[in-house]
Design an enzyme around this catalytic site. Structure first.
Site, mmCIF file in Angstrom:
data_model
loop_
_atom_site.group_PDB
_atom_site.id
_atom_site.type_symbol
_atom_site.label_atom_id
_atom_site.label_comp_id
_atom_site.label_asym_id
_atom_site.label_seq_id
_atom_site.Cartn_x
_atom_site.Cartn_y
_atom_site.Cartn_z
ATOM 1 N N TYR A 77 -4.288 6.680 4.709
ATOM 2 C CA TYR A 77 -5.372 7.592 4.328
ATOM 3 C C TYR A 77 -6.099 7.044 3.103
ATOM 4 C CZ TYR A 77 -3.036 11.052 7.337
ATOM 5 O OH TYR A 77 -2.452 11.714 8.389
ATOM 6 N N GLY A 78 -7.339 6.607 3.318
ATOM 7 C CA GLY A 78 -8.092 6.007 2.227
ATOM 8 C C GLY A 78 -7.465 4.722 1.726
#
Length: 331
Positions: free
Chosen positions: A56-57
């Site tokens: 995530y990111g």
């Protein structure tokens, strides 16, 4: 807020968990003040499980969540994930170990409560999917080793990919949790349903998971926004998100969601997101469902929905009728 057992872990988790992913994006792309306030408000509302991932990111979600939890000095349950790349397949156990070490460094924690394997599972390794044999022979022993080392209290997997391979992992009973794509647009994981649904037929593995005392975490509650009841995207959110296990396109999901708004018109719920969250927690195999918020308002709305509890039987009967209508329109 209601709390439910997370399978056989001994942990009781809030029926609403906080998903710190890219789709909602607040934890990834929000300002430090926004992120801290969102985490604090979630705990005020009764949320005690926060779900992130190394992907995530590209690690930003883990870093930001860790910063907020340290600033607020909160004692909550944290889960993260490991995803293998093609270059990792020659040393799966080493890659899993390196991934959790990197995650713990970003989170600023000595351990996590839950570590989940994030690749799809297939009959054989192909593309991003890992074959069932390396899953059982390499990944699960690697996760078990990390549990023995105290780096993860429990471990699980994301139940996506080939349905039969997913059932094999479930039936083996070695994992403690499974993340499931179960929502108003694809309820097939829950058991036999009226109507035909696009995407993956998960063949009703939720009752089998409950029998094995596996905790279930519901994801994609709003089908990446198709069940949000609005068309615009917040700046924190990903502008374009491909469907997972629902329709062939996001537009197809939105069209199906339009039919489901009859639940609102008929007075069963006040909004389509309320119906979405309450539907998921109606299944007794579900431990928690994640909200992927772009704003604190999204978090508030999700919490208000789950606090109302499961959908009543009359709403479920109406839902079965609407599913048939959707099937007829797409057939």
């Amino acid at each position: 807020m209601e709390y439910r057992p997370l399978g056989r872990t001994g942990l009781d988790v809030s029926t609403l968990g906080y998903g710190c992913g890219d789709v909602g994006g607040l934890i990834v792309r929000g300002t430090p003040a926004e992120r801290t306030r969102a985490v604090a408000r979630a705990v005020e509302l009764g949320v005690n499980y926060f779900d992130t991932a190394s992907s995530y990111g590209n690690g930003v979600s883990e870093q930001h969540l860790g910063e907020a939890l340290r600033e607020l000095r909160l004692d909550v349950y944290v889960g993260t994930k490991v995803r293998l790349r093609p270059e990792d397949l020659g040393d799966i156990r080493g890659a899993v170990a390196r991934s959790i070490d990197d995650s713990l460094r970003r989170l600023g924690r000595p351990s996590v409560d839950l570590l989940q394997f994030h690749n799809p599972i297939g009959p054989a390794t192909a593309g991003s999917a890992l074959g069932i044999r390396p899953m059982m022979d390499e990944v699960i022993p690697a996760l078990q080793r990390l549990r023995e080392q105290g780096k993860a209290r429990f471990f699980g997997f994301t139940a996506i990919g080939d349905p039969d391979a997913i059932h094999t992992v479930i039936d083996a009973g070695a994992v403690y949790t499974a993340q499931v794509f179960y929502n108003l647009l694809n309820p097939t994981a829950g058991g036999r349903q009226a109507g035909q649904f696009p995407g993956i037929d998960f063949k009703g593995f939720l009752p089998r998971a409950k029998h094995k005392h596996i905790g279930i975490i519901g994801v994609r509650a709003l089908a990446a926004g198709a069940l949000s009841g609005v068309t615009g995207k917040h700046p924190h959110a990903m502008p374009d998100v491909a469907p997972i296990a629902s329709g062939p396109t996001y537009d197809a999901d939105v069209r199906a969601a339009t039919v489901l708004t009859n639940l609102v018109k008929d007075g069963f719920v006040e909004s389509l997101p309320e119906a979405a969250y309450r539907f998921i927690i109606t299944h007794d195999a579900i431990s928690t469902v994640l909200v992927g918020a772009s704003t604190i308002d999204h978090l508030e709305q999700a919490a208000a929905a789950v606090i109302k509890g499961p959908l009543p039987p009359a709403a479920l009967m109406r839902l079965a009728e609407l599913w048939k209508e959707i099937s007829g329109a797409s057939g």
